[in-house]
Enzyme design. Structure first.
Site, PDB file in Angstrom:
ATOM      1  N   HIS A  50       1.402  -1.369   0.003  1.00 43.10           N
ATOM      2  CA  HIS A  50      -0.466  -0.019  -0.275  1.00 43.10           C
ATOM      3  C   HIS A  50       0.818   1.631  -0.432  1.00 43.10           C
ATOM      4  O   HIS A  50       1.938   1.503   0.380  1.00 43.10           O
ATOM      5  CB  HIS A  50      -0.920  -0.076   1.646  1.00 43.10           C
ATOM      6  CG  HIS A  50      -2.047  -1.038   1.253  1.00 43.10           C
ATOM      7  ND1 HIS A  50      -2.845  -0.822   1.993  1.00 43.10           N
ATOM      8  CD2 HIS A  50      -2.303  -1.992   0.387  1.00 43.10           C
ATOM      9  CE1 HIS A  50      -4.279  -2.381   2.219  1.00 43.10           C
ATOM     10  NE2 HIS A  50      -3.696  -2.813   0.729  1.00 43.10           N
ATOM     11  N   GLU A  60       1.139   3.918   1.991  1.00 45.45           N
ATOM     12  CA  GLU A  60       1.707   4.592   3.474  1.00 45.45           C
ATOM     13  C   GLU A  60       2.788   3.424   3.281  1.00 45.45           C
ATOM     14  O   GLU A  60       3.944   4.094   3.957  1.00 45.45           O
ATOM     15  CB  GLU A  60       0.275   3.757   4.164  1.00 45.45           C
ATOM     16  CG  GLU A  60      -0.647   4.837   4.218  1.00 45.45           C
ATOM     17  CD  GLU A  60      -1.547   4.647   3.213  1.00 45.45           C
ATOM     18  OE1 GLU A  60      -1.687   3.857   2.103  1.00 45.45           O
ATOM     19  OE2 GLU A  60      -3.127   3.680   3.788  1.00 45.45           O
ATOM     20  N   CYS A  87      -5.657   1.888   6.492  1.00 46.29           N
ATOM     21  CA  CYS A  87      -7.029   0.624   6.666  1.00 46.29           C
ATOM     22  C   CYS A  87      -5.787   0.396   6.954  1.00 46.29           C
ATOM     23  O   CYS A  87      -4.595   0.686   8.267  1.00 46.29           O
ATOM     24  CB  CYS A  87      -6.553  -0.407   5.259  1.00 46.29           C
ATOM     25  SG  CYS A  87      -4.717  -1.342   5.412  1.00 46.29           S
ATOM     26  N   CYS A 117      -2.082   0.051   7.643  1.00 43.96           N
ATOM     27  CA  CYS A 117      -1.016   0.326   7.658  1.00 43.96           C
ATOM     28  C   CYS A 117      -1.309   1.663   8.562  1.00 43.96           C
ATOM     29  O   CYS A 117      -0.588   2.218   9.268  1.00 43.96           O
ATOM     30  CB  CYS A 117      -1.505   1.894   5.714  1.00 43.96           C
ATOM     31  SG  CYS A 117      -1.953   0.544   4.813  1.00 43.96           S
TER      32      CYS A 117
HETATM   33 ZN   LIG Z   1      -2.777   0.271   3.916  1.00 43.81          ZN
END
Ligand SMILES: [Zn+2]
Length: 149
Positions: free
Chosen positions: A53, A55, A83, A86
């Site tokens: 992801h 991040e 999410c 993260c």
């Molecule tokens: Zn994430």
């Protein structure tokens, strides 16, 4: 020092992710000096890595740049509500401030879902500022998923 949002740069990363066929989410990490030290978009498909992801990639790059596993006094800009994975990484990294754009009712873990930073097991919660550039971020996601249908 006057506040300067780096959400535009995060949105640029999200747009670049979309052109690669990745879910359009972008993140930018800013050092205490105000300098951008890492920027990333989602790369789960390109890297065959479900943890890639924006991040996580930005945090990894920033930690490599500063040579430390924590980023105190650093700020993270991300176009979408992080999410739970993260959010946990943001806590582990000791990020000072989290600025995010659109809320994510499906997968967000900050203001809904797991609410990672409100959990008793959370050891570090950043200051959180949401809704920054939310319209642009949500439009990118909407267009992306509409084009795949
Ligand atoms: Zn994430």
């Amino acid at each position: 020092m006057t506040f300067r949002s780096h959400m535009d740069a995060a949105l640029d990363e999200a747009r670049a992710a979309a052109t690669r066929g990745e879910v359009p989410v972008g993140a930018v990490l800013v050092a205490p000096s105000g300098q951008v030290i890492a920027r990333a978009g989602n790369r789960t498909r390109a890297l065959n890595d479900p943890t890639a992801h924006a991040e996580v990639l930005a945090i990894r790059a920033a930690c490599a740049a500063v040579g430390a596993d924590r980023l105190p006094d650093h700020d993270l800009y991300v176009t979408l509500e992080p999410c739970p994975m993260c959010a946990a990484a943001i806590g582990f990294a000791r990020i000072r401030r989290l600025y995010y754009g659109a809320a994510d009712p499906k997968s967000g873990g900050v203001a809904q879902g797991a609410r990672v930073f409100s959990h008793p097991q959370c050891h570090h919660a950043p200051e959180i500022y949401d809704g920054i550039g939310a319209e642009a971020s949500a439009a990118l996601l909407r267009d992306f998923f509409a084009a795949r249908r």
